[in-house]
Design a protein around this motif. Structure first.
Motif, mmCIF file in Angstrom:
data_model
loop_
_atom_site.group_PDB
_atom_site.id
_atom_site.type_symbol
_atom_site.label_atom_id
_atom_site.label_comp_id
_atom_site.label_asym_id
_atom_site.label_seq_id
_atom_site.Cartn_x
_atom_site.Cartn_y
_atom_site.Cartn_z
ATOM 1 N N MET A 186 6.367 4.853 -9.670
ATOM 2 C CA MET A 186 5.369 5.475 -8.857
ATOM 3 C C MET A 186 4.597 6.551 -9.684
ATOM 4 O O MET A 186 5.002 7.165 -10.659
ATOM 5 C CB MET A 186 6.533 6.380 -7.980
ATOM 6 N N LYS A 187 3.480 6.636 -9.069
ATOM 7 C CA LYS A 187 2.517 7.522 -9.893
ATOM 8 C C LYS A 187 2.406 8.864 -8.709
ATOM 9 O O LYS A 187 2.163 8.673 -7.526
ATOM 10 C CB LYS A 187 1.217 6.790 -9.925
ATOM 11 N N VAL A 188 2.100 9.965 -9.428
ATOM 12 C CA VAL A 188 2.184 11.274 -8.449
ATOM 13 C C VAL A 188 1.250 11.900 -9.354
ATOM 14 O O VAL A 188 0.790 12.033 -10.382
ATOM 15 C CB VAL A 188 3.393 11.834 -8.441
ATOM 16 N N MET A 189 0.507 12.856 -8.335
ATOM 17 C CA MET A 189 -0.477 14.126 -8.867
ATOM 18 C C MET A 189 -0.006 15.319 -8.989
ATOM 19 O O MET A 189 0.731 15.478 -7.640
ATOM 20 C CB MET A 189 -1.630 13.871 -8.246
ATOM 21 N N VAL A 190 0.355 15.906 -9.894
ATOM 22 C CA VAL A 190 0.912 17.375 -9.822
ATOM 23 C C VAL A 190 -0.266 18.460 -9.898
ATOM 24 O O VAL A 190 -0.898 18.318 -11.060
ATOM 25 C CB VAL A 190 2.041 17.546 -10.878
ATOM 26 N N MET A 191 -0.650 18.968 -8.632
ATOM 27 C CA MET A 191 -1.681 19.835 -8.770
ATOM 28 C C MET A 191 -1.222 21.522 -8.758
ATOM 29 O O MET A 191 -0.331 21.868 -8.389
ATOM 30 C CB MET A 191 -2.382 19.687 -7.473
ATOM 31 N N PHE A 250 -1.356 6.414 -4.082
ATOM 32 C CA PHE A 250 -1.368 5.312 -3.210
ATOM 33 C C PHE A 250 -1.403 4.218 -4.130
ATOM 34 O O PHE A 250 -2.116 4.200 -5.266
ATOM 35 C CB PHE A 250 -2.556 5.041 -2.211
ATOM 36 N N SER A 251 -0.601 3.363 -4.237
ATOM 37 C CA SER A 251 -0.702 1.983 -4.830
ATOM 38 C C SER A 251 -1.115 1.080 -4.191
ATOM 39 O O SER A 251 -1.443 1.024 -2.596
ATOM 40 C CB SER A 251 0.932 1.593 -5.282
ATOM 41 N N GLY A 291 -1.297 -2.549 2.683
ATOM 42 C CA GLY A 291 -0.973 -3.629 3.663
ATOM 43 C C GLY A 291 -1.904 -4.683 3.809
ATOM 44 O O GLY A 291 -2.977 -4.869 2.762
ATOM 45 N N PRO A 292 -1.879 -5.296 4.721
ATOM 46 C CA PRO A 292 -2.976 -6.330 4.819
ATOM 47 C C PRO A 292 -4.550 -6.068 4.904
ATOM 48 O O PRO A 292 -5.408 -6.951 4.725
ATOM 49 C CB PRO A 292 -2.719 -7.142 6.318
ATOM 50 N N ALA A 293 -4.692 -4.691 5.120
ATOM 51 C CA ALA A 293 -6.188 -4.158 5.091
ATOM 52 C C ALA A 293 -6.793 -4.483 3.723
ATOM 53 O O ALA A 293 -7.967 -4.811 3.610
ATOM 54 C CB ALA A 293 -6.361 -2.860 5.415
ATOM 55 N N LEU A 294 -5.889 -4.529 2.688
ATOM 56 C CA LEU A 294 -6.311 -4.718 1.355
ATOM 57 C C LEU A 294 -6.322 -6.344 1.302
ATOM 58 O O LEU A 294 -5.413 -6.938 0.630
ATOM 59 C CB LEU A 294 -5.431 -3.995 0.242
#
Length: 144
Positions: free
Chosen positions: A1-6, A115-116, A121-124
């Motif tokens: 999981m990728k997270v941004m820490v602001m 987001f990954s 979902g199916p939109a990508l």
């Protein structure tokens, strides 16, 4: 999981008050721990919003607003991008960091999952996924 820490901005960070040598040293040590653990992907501080711009969109039109921006509590003073196993792990790392602002100032960091491709979902569609992968590869090649 990728997270941004602001790291949230404060009145001092928005006024351009630079961190002390002690704080820079503490942050450097914390960043070393992140590197050794294979957590950190990126991390940078940001100039105050007085040097920033906002591009606003309404339909197909855009407008540009010059900084500074009000509501300091809504601004970001810096960030990290981390690769972690879970949100709980990200919180554990964040709790170990030195106060990112001078000790007498209450400060805050916000952690948000990035987001990954699977999140879309199916939109990508396969075509859009291939385009995304190709663009990432091209961008990485230009960085080296």
């Amino acid at each position: 999981m990728k997270v941004m820490v602001m790291v949230k901005a404060t009145k001092d960070s928005e006024a351009g008050v630079m961190p002390s040598e002690e704080l820079l040293r503490e942050m450097g040590q914390f960043n070393e721990q992140l590197v050794k653990a294979g957590i950190i992907l990126a991390g940078e501080g940001l100039h105050p919003s007085v040097k920033g711009k906002r591009v606003k969109f309404k339909g197909k039109t855009t407008s540009v607003v010059d900084g500074p921006f009000t509501e300091t509590k809504e601004l970001v003073a810096g960030f990290w991008l981390w690769q972690v196993k879970s949100m709980e792990e990200a919180v554990e790392w964040a709790r170990r960091m030195p106060n990112p602002m001078p000790a007498e100032i209450e400060s805050e960091v916000e952690i948000r999952q990035v987001f990954s491709p699977d999140d879309f979902g199916p939109a990508l569609t396969p075509e859009l996924r291939e385009q995304e992968e190709r663009l990432r590869a091209e961008s990485a090649a230009k960085q080296s």
